[in-house]
Design a protein around this motif. Structure first.
Motif, PDB file in Angstrom:
ATOM      1  N   SER A   2     -11.006   6.841   0.275  1.00 16.64           N
ATOM      2  CA  SER A   2      -9.989   6.419   1.234  1.00 16.64           C
ATOM      3  C   SER A   2      -9.190   5.231   0.693  1.00 16.64           C
ATOM      4  O   SER A   2      -9.606   4.548  -0.246  1.00 16.64           O
ATOM      5  N   GLN A   3      -8.058   5.007   1.333  1.00 14.88           N
ATOM      6  CA  GLN A   3      -7.197   3.893   0.934  1.00 14.88           C
ATOM      7  C   GLN A   3      -7.898   2.556   1.178  1.00 14.88           C
ATOM      8  O   GLN A   3      -7.755   1.628   0.387  1.00 14.88           O
ATOM      9  N   ASP A   4      -8.672   2.464   2.272  1.00 19.11           N
ATOM     10  CA  ASP A   4      -9.424   1.231   2.547  1.00 19.11           C
ATOM     11  C   ASP A   4     -10.410   0.926   1.429  1.00 19.11           C
ATOM     12  O   ASP A   4     -10.548  -0.219   1.007  1.00 19.11           O
ATOM     13  N   THR A   5     -11.100   1.962   0.944  1.00 19.09           N
ATOM     14  CA  THR A   5     -12.068   1.763  -0.138  1.00 19.09           C
ATOM     15  C   THR A   5     -11.355   1.359  -1.421  1.00 19.09           C
ATOM     16  O   THR A   5     -11.823   0.472  -2.145  1.00 19.09           O
ATOM     17  N   MET A   6     -10.237   1.994  -1.703  1.00 22.42           N
ATOM     18  CA  MET A   6      -9.464   1.626  -2.902  1.00 22.42           C
ATOM     19  C   MET A   6      -8.982   0.182  -2.808  1.00 22.42           C
ATOM     20  O   MET A   6      -9.036  -0.557  -3.795  1.00 22.42           O
ATOM     21  N   ASP A   7      -8.500  -0.222  -1.627  1.00 20.44           N
ATOM     22  CA  ASP A   7      -8.056  -1.605  -1.448  1.00 20.44           C
ATOM     23  C   ASP A   7      -9.208  -2.581  -1.634  1.00 20.44           C
ATOM     24  O   ASP A   7      -9.050  -3.633  -2.257  1.00 20.44           O
ATOM     25  N   LEU A   8     -10.388  -2.238  -1.102  1.00 24.40           N
ATOM     26  CA  LEU A   8     -11.558  -3.096  -1.275  1.00 24.40           C
ATOM     27  C   LEU A   8     -11.938  -3.210  -2.747  1.00 24.40           C
ATOM     28  O   LEU A   8     -12.240  -4.296  -3.239  1.00 24.40           O
ATOM     29  N   LEU A   9     -11.909  -2.102  -3.467  1.00 29.17           N
ATOM     30  CA  LEU A   9     -12.241  -2.143  -4.895  1.00 29.17           C
ATOM     31  C   LEU A   9     -11.244  -3.004  -5.673  1.00 29.17           C
ATOM     32  O   LEU A   9     -11.630  -3.748  -6.577  1.00 29.17           O
ATOM     33  N   LYS A  10      -9.964  -2.934  -5.317  1.00 30.45           N
ATOM     34  CA  LYS A  10      -8.957  -3.779  -5.970  1.00 30.45           C
ATOM     35  C   LYS A  10      -9.247  -5.255  -5.709  1.00 30.45           C
ATOM     36  O   LYS A  10      -9.159  -6.083  -6.619  1.00 30.45           O
ATOM     37  N   VAL A  11      -9.598  -5.578  -4.462  1.00 27.18           N
ATOM     38  CA  VAL A  11      -9.930  -6.958  -4.119  1.00 27.18           C
ATOM     39  C   VAL A  11     -11.153  -7.413  -4.900  1.00 27.18           C
ATOM     40  O   VAL A  11     -11.194  -8.526  -5.432  1.00 27.18           O
ATOM     41  N   LEU A  12     -12.173  -6.554  -5.003  1.00 28.51           N
ATOM     42  CA  LEU A  12     -13.393  -6.917  -5.727  1.00 28.51           C
ATOM     43  C   LEU A  12     -13.117  -7.175  -7.204  1.00 28.51           C
ATOM     44  O   LEU A  12     -13.645  -8.120  -7.782  1.00 28.51           O
ATOM     45  N   VAL A  13     -12.287  -6.346  -7.815  1.00 29.46           N
ATOM     46  CA  VAL A  13     -11.940  -6.550  -9.229  1.00 29.46           C
ATOM     47  C   VAL A  13     -11.184  -7.868  -9.394  1.00 29.46           C
ATOM     48  O   VAL A  13     -11.468  -8.653 -10.310  1.00 29.46           O
ATOM     49  N   ALA A  14     -10.246  -8.132  -8.493  1.00 28.50           N
ATOM     50  CA  ALA A  14      -9.485  -9.383  -8.574  1.00 28.50           C
ATOM     51  C   ALA A  14     -10.403 -10.588  -8.407  1.00 28.50           C
ATOM     52  O   ALA A  14     -10.301 -11.577  -9.152  1.00 28.50           O
ATOM     53  N   VAL A  15     -11.333 -10.524  -7.441  1.00 31.93           N
ATOM     54  CA  VAL A  15     -12.269 -11.634  -7.213  1.00 31.93           C
ATOM     55  C   VAL A  15     -13.165 -11.827  -8.428  1.00 31.93           C
ATOM     56  O   VAL A  15     -13.399 -12.961  -8.861  1.00 31.93           O
TER      57      VAL A  15
END
Length: 175
Positions: A2-15
């Motif tokens: 889902s888009q929510d999961t993709m957004d969370l993964l992007k945030v995790l990589v950035a963090v």
């Protein structure tokens, strides 16, 4: 995915990246201040040293597994009730803890790189295994096993809820 999961993964990589880089900058700043700042009035009196080796302590503290087990039990209780507020609170909590664990892993990665560059200490990921496992667990709790996702099972959610209430303490003892 889902888009929510993709957004969370992007945030995790950035963090992960920003905390690794920040840790490197911080530790090299400490090294430079300790090396060249001794004659400065305010810096010279500070006991500048590298941070203590707390990465394995933080990763192995059991805090994340305790929170995960409690989250599983709370998810079971939320499934027995009907509350959008509880559902969103648990979803936000799972995502927030995933971000905090990722920040810890970013700090650990930056610290390990610093130790490799300054003291030639080999990089070992084994002390971080509990934190990595907890991160995977929270990614699952914030996606496939989130309360909103489990509500889609209709009345079967009551059975799943009871199962999660029993599973929480089992996970706490097992992990």
């Amino acid at each position: 995915m889902s888009q929510d999961t993709m957004d969370l993964l992007k945030v995790l990589v950035a963090v992960l990246i920003i905390f690794a880089i920040s840790t490197l900058a911080m530790l090299y700043g400490i090294l430079l201040l300790a090396e060249y700042g001794g004659n400065l009035p305010m810096i010279g009196s500070l006991p500048l040293s590298a941070p203590p080796e707390m990465v394995p302590l933080l990763a192995n503290s059991g805090l994340f597994t305790t929170l995960a087990a409690t989250h599983v039990t709370a998810s079971g209780i939320a499934l027995l009730l009907t509350s959008t507020t509880l559902d969103m609170a648990l979803l936000i909590a799972a995502k927030a803890v995933a971000v905090v664990i990722t920040a810890l892993l970013g700090f650990a990665g930056g610290h390990m790189i610093y130790l490799q560059l300054t003291e030639k200490v080999p990089i070992a990921l084994s002390p971080l295994a509990p934190a990595i496992i907890a991160l995977v667990a929270y990614l699952v709790l914030s996606s496939m096993l989130s309360v909103p996702a489990l509500r889609r099972f209709g009345n079967l959610r009551f059975v799943i809820g009871l199962g999660l209430i029993v599973l929480g303490p089992v996970l706490l003892v097992w992990l």
